[in-house]
Design a protein around this motif. Structure first.
Motif, PDB file in Angstrom:
ATOM      1  N   THR A  43     -82.700 -17.331  14.709  1.00 44.50           N
ATOM      2  CA  THR A  43     -82.268 -16.009  15.167  1.00 44.50           C
ATOM      3  C   THR A  43     -83.429 -15.241  15.782  1.00 44.50           C
ATOM      4  O   THR A  43     -83.271 -14.602  16.839  1.00 44.50           O
ATOM      5  CB  THR A  43     -81.649 -15.201  14.006  1.00 44.50           C
ATOM      6  OG1 THR A  43     -80.492 -15.894  13.525  1.00 44.50           O
ATOM      7  CG2 THR A  43     -81.249 -13.804  14.457  1.00 44.50           C
ATOM      8  N   ILE A  46     -84.013 -16.588  19.222  1.00 44.50           N
ATOM      9  CA  ILE A  46     -82.942 -16.148  20.121  1.00 44.50           C
ATOM     10  C   ILE A  46     -83.140 -14.679  20.490  1.00 44.50           C
ATOM     11  O   ILE A  46     -82.884 -14.273  21.629  1.00 44.50           O
ATOM     12  CB  ILE A  46     -81.555 -16.426  19.509  1.00 44.50           C
ATOM     13  CG1 ILE A  46     -81.319 -17.940  19.467  1.00 44.50           C
ATOM     14  CG2 ILE A  46     -80.445 -15.709  20.275  1.00 44.50           C
ATOM     15  CD1 ILE A  46     -80.116 -18.385  18.667  1.00 44.50           C
ATOM     16  N   GLN A  47     -83.613 -13.865  19.564  1.00 43.26           N
ATOM     17  CA  GLN A  47     -83.921 -12.467  19.882  1.00 43.26           C
ATOM     18  C   GLN A  47     -84.972 -12.382  20.988  1.00 43.26           C
ATOM     19  O   GLN A  47     -84.856 -11.571  21.905  1.00 43.26           O
ATOM     20  CB  GLN A  47     -84.413 -11.731  18.634  1.00 43.26           C
ATOM     21  CG  GLN A  47     -83.337 -11.494  17.607  1.00 43.26           C
ATOM     22  CD  GLN A  47     -83.888 -10.993  16.277  1.00 43.26           C
ATOM     23  OE1 GLN A  47     -85.054 -11.216  15.936  1.00 43.26           O
ATOM     24  NE2 GLN A  47     -83.039 -10.338  15.503  1.00 43.26           N
ATOM     25  N   ALA A  50     -83.353 -13.348  24.259  1.00 47.57           N
ATOM     26  CA  ALA A  50     -82.484 -12.261  24.726  1.00 47.57           C
ATOM     27  C   ALA A  50     -83.306 -11.148  25.369  1.00 47.57           C
ATOM     28  O   ALA A  50     -82.922 -10.600  26.412  1.00 47.57           O
ATOM     29  CB  ALA A  50     -81.647 -11.719  23.558  1.00 47.57           C
ATOM     30  N   ALA A  59     -80.729  -8.026  19.324  1.00 48.71           N
ATOM     31  CA  ALA A  59     -79.883  -9.159  18.954  1.00 48.71           C
ATOM     32  C   ALA A  59     -79.976  -9.350  17.444  1.00 48.71           C
ATOM     33  O   ALA A  59     -81.048  -9.193  16.861  1.00 48.71           O
ATOM     34  CB  ALA A  59     -80.336 -10.412  19.688  1.00 48.71           C
ATOM     35  N   SER A  61     -78.160 -11.629  13.881  1.00 50.68           N
ATOM     36  CA  SER A  61     -77.424 -12.824  13.489  1.00 50.68           C
ATOM     37  C   SER A  61     -75.933 -12.530  13.393  1.00 50.68           C
ATOM     38  O   SER A  61     -75.527 -11.587  12.717  1.00 50.68           O
ATOM     39  CB  SER A  61     -77.930 -13.344  12.146  1.00 50.68           C
ATOM     40  OG  SER A  61     -77.157 -14.454  11.757  1.00 50.68           O
ATOM     41  N   TYR A  79     -73.813 -14.547  24.924  1.00 48.05           N
ATOM     42  CA  TYR A  79     -73.104 -14.808  23.678  1.00 48.05           C
ATOM     43  C   TYR A  79     -74.020 -15.537  22.703  1.00 48.05           C
ATOM     44  O   TYR A  79     -74.697 -16.486  23.068  1.00 48.05           O
ATOM     45  CB  TYR A  79     -71.838 -15.625  23.935  1.00 48.05           C
ATOM     46  CG  TYR A  79     -70.897 -14.917  24.877  1.00 48.05           C
ATOM     47  CD1 TYR A  79     -70.188 -13.803  24.454  1.00 48.05           C
ATOM     48  CD2 TYR A  79     -70.745 -15.340  26.189  1.00 48.05           C
ATOM     49  CE1 TYR A  79     -69.343 -13.130  25.318  1.00 48.05           C
ATOM     50  CE2 TYR A  79     -69.898 -14.675  27.060  1.00 48.05           C
ATOM     51  CZ  TYR A  79     -69.192 -13.569  26.633  1.00 48.05           C
ATOM     52  OH  TYR A  79     -68.366 -12.899  27.477  1.00 48.05           O
ATOM     53  N   HIS A  80     -74.011 -15.075  21.455  1.00 48.98           N
ATOM     54  CA  HIS A  80     -74.859 -15.623  20.393  1.00 48.98           C
ATOM     55  C   HIS A  80     -73.939 -16.037  19.244  1.00 48.98           C
ATOM     56  O   HIS A  80     -73.263 -15.196  18.659  1.00 48.98           O
ATOM     57  CB  HIS A  80     -75.848 -14.544  19.963  1.00 48.98           C
ATOM     58  CG  HIS A  80     -76.757 -14.938  18.851  1.00 48.98           C
ATOM     59  ND1 HIS A  80     -77.582 -14.015  18.244  1.00 48.98           N
ATOM     60  CD2 HIS A  80     -76.989 -16.111  18.217  1.00 48.98           C
ATOM     61  CE1 HIS A  80     -78.282 -14.610  17.303  1.00 48.98           C
ATOM     62  NE2 HIS A  80     -77.930 -15.885  17.261  1.00 48.98           N
ATOM     63  N   ASP A  82     -73.160 -18.153  15.545  1.00 51.55           N
ATOM     64  CA  ASP A  82     -73.674 -18.701  14.298  1.00 51.55           C
ATOM     65  C   ASP A  82     -72.504 -19.415  13.636  1.00 51.55           C
ATOM     66  O   ASP A  82     -71.597 -18.778  13.099  1.00 51.55           O
ATOM     67  CB  ASP A  82     -74.217 -17.595  13.393  1.00 51.55           C
ATOM     68  CG  ASP A  82     -74.848 -18.133  12.117  1.00 51.55           C
ATOM     69  OD1 ASP A  82     -74.448 -19.225  11.658  1.00 51.55           O
ATOM     70  OD2 ASP A  82     -75.730 -17.465  11.568  1.00 51.55           O
ATOM     71  N   CYS A 107     -75.143 -18.867  26.481  1.00 53.73           N
ATOM     72  CA  CYS A 107     -74.617 -19.012  25.130  1.00 53.73           C
ATOM     73  C   CYS A 107     -75.712 -19.628  24.275  1.00 53.73           C
ATOM     74  O   CYS A 107     -76.262 -20.686  24.623  1.00 53.73           O
ATOM     75  CB  CYS A 107     -73.400 -19.930  25.108  1.00 53.73           C
ATOM     76  SG  CYS A 107     -71.955 -19.285  25.965  1.00 53.73           S
ATOM     77  N   PHE A 108     -76.032 -18.971  23.169  1.00 53.01           N
ATOM     78  CA  PHE A 108     -77.043 -19.450  22.240  1.00 53.01           C
ATOM     79  C   PHE A 108     -76.339 -19.766  20.922  1.00 53.01           C
ATOM     80  O   PHE A 108     -75.707 -18.895  20.335  1.00 53.01           O
ATOM     81  CB  PHE A 108     -78.140 -18.400  22.065  1.00 53.01           C
ATOM     82  CG  PHE A 108     -78.794 -18.060  23.381  1.00 53.01           C
ATOM     83  CD1 PHE A 108     -79.593 -18.993  24.024  1.00 53.01           C
ATOM     84  CD2 PHE A 108     -78.580 -16.839  23.974  1.00 53.01           C
ATOM     85  CE1 PHE A 108     -80.182 -18.699  25.242  1.00 53.01           C
ATOM     86  CE2 PHE A 108     -79.170 -16.530  25.202  1.00 53.01           C
ATOM     87  CZ  PHE A 108     -79.972 -17.466  25.841  1.00 53.01           C
ATOM     88  N   GLU A 110     -76.340 -21.248  17.075  1.00 53.95           N
ATOM     89  CA  GLU A 110     -76.982 -21.663  15.831  1.00 53.95           C
ATOM     90  C   GLU A 110     -76.005 -22.543  15.064  1.00 53.95           C
ATOM     91  O   GLU A 110     -74.809 -22.317  15.080  1.00 53.95           O
ATOM     92  CB  GLU A 110     -77.346 -20.439  14.989  1.00 53.95           C
ATOM     93  CG  GLU A 110     -78.377 -19.542  15.657  1.00 53.95           C
ATOM     94  CD  GLU A 110     -78.845 -18.417  14.755  1.00 53.95           C
ATOM     95  OE1 GLU A 110     -79.180 -18.702  13.581  1.00 53.95           O
ATOM     96  OE2 GLU A 110     -78.868 -17.263  15.212  1.00 53.95           O
TER      97      GLU A 110
END
Length: 139
Positions: A43, A46-47, A50, A59, A61, A79-80, A82, A107-108, A110
């Protein structure tokens, strides 16, 4: 197929440089699958990505929501996901994953191992592991 790259993050600031490298290595990629154990920093990475893409909000979780939607400063959607709490592929179908994965937006993802069969062939695989106090990031 490109050769795998490996980077080391010893502090959170290192993630900014690695995020920039990831995006410049795969400028046309839109689906990024992040593999790694809980707590490895998926996460947080990904932040950083972003921010590099111009997301103006923080961003976070999407553990309970499954997907978070962010907007960049120029109005693009990101789009994120989990998928940690997904137990079967039917839940991913019910979410309408195709709408997101084939939208042309970043799109990320997890916990992509929960739906690996549904990942598009052109997905970028990002693997994160721990080596002492530093993160090892491969893509």
């Amino acid at each position: 197929m490109t050769e795998e790259s490996m980077f080391f993050a010893e502090k959170p600031e290192d993630l900014e440089k690695i995020a920039e490298k990831l995006l410049s290595t795969y400028p046309d990629a839109r689906i990024f699958a992040f593999f790694g154990i809980m707590g490895v920093g998926k996460t947080t990475f990904i932040q950083a990505i972003a921010r590099k893409l111009g997301v103006v909000e923080t961003a976070s979780s999407p553990s309970y929501a499954i997907v978070n939607h962010y907007l960049t400063s120029n109005g693009d959607s990101i789009y994120h996901f989990d998928f940690y709490r997904i137990n079967k592929l039917e839940e991913v179908y019910d979410l309408g994953y195709e709408h997101y994965f084939f939208s042309g937006n970043h799109c990320f993802i997890e916990w992509p191992e929960k739906l690996e069969a549904l990942l598009p062939d052109n997905s970028v695989r990002v693997t994160m592991t721990l080596d002492g106090d530093r993160r090892v990031i491969r893509f």
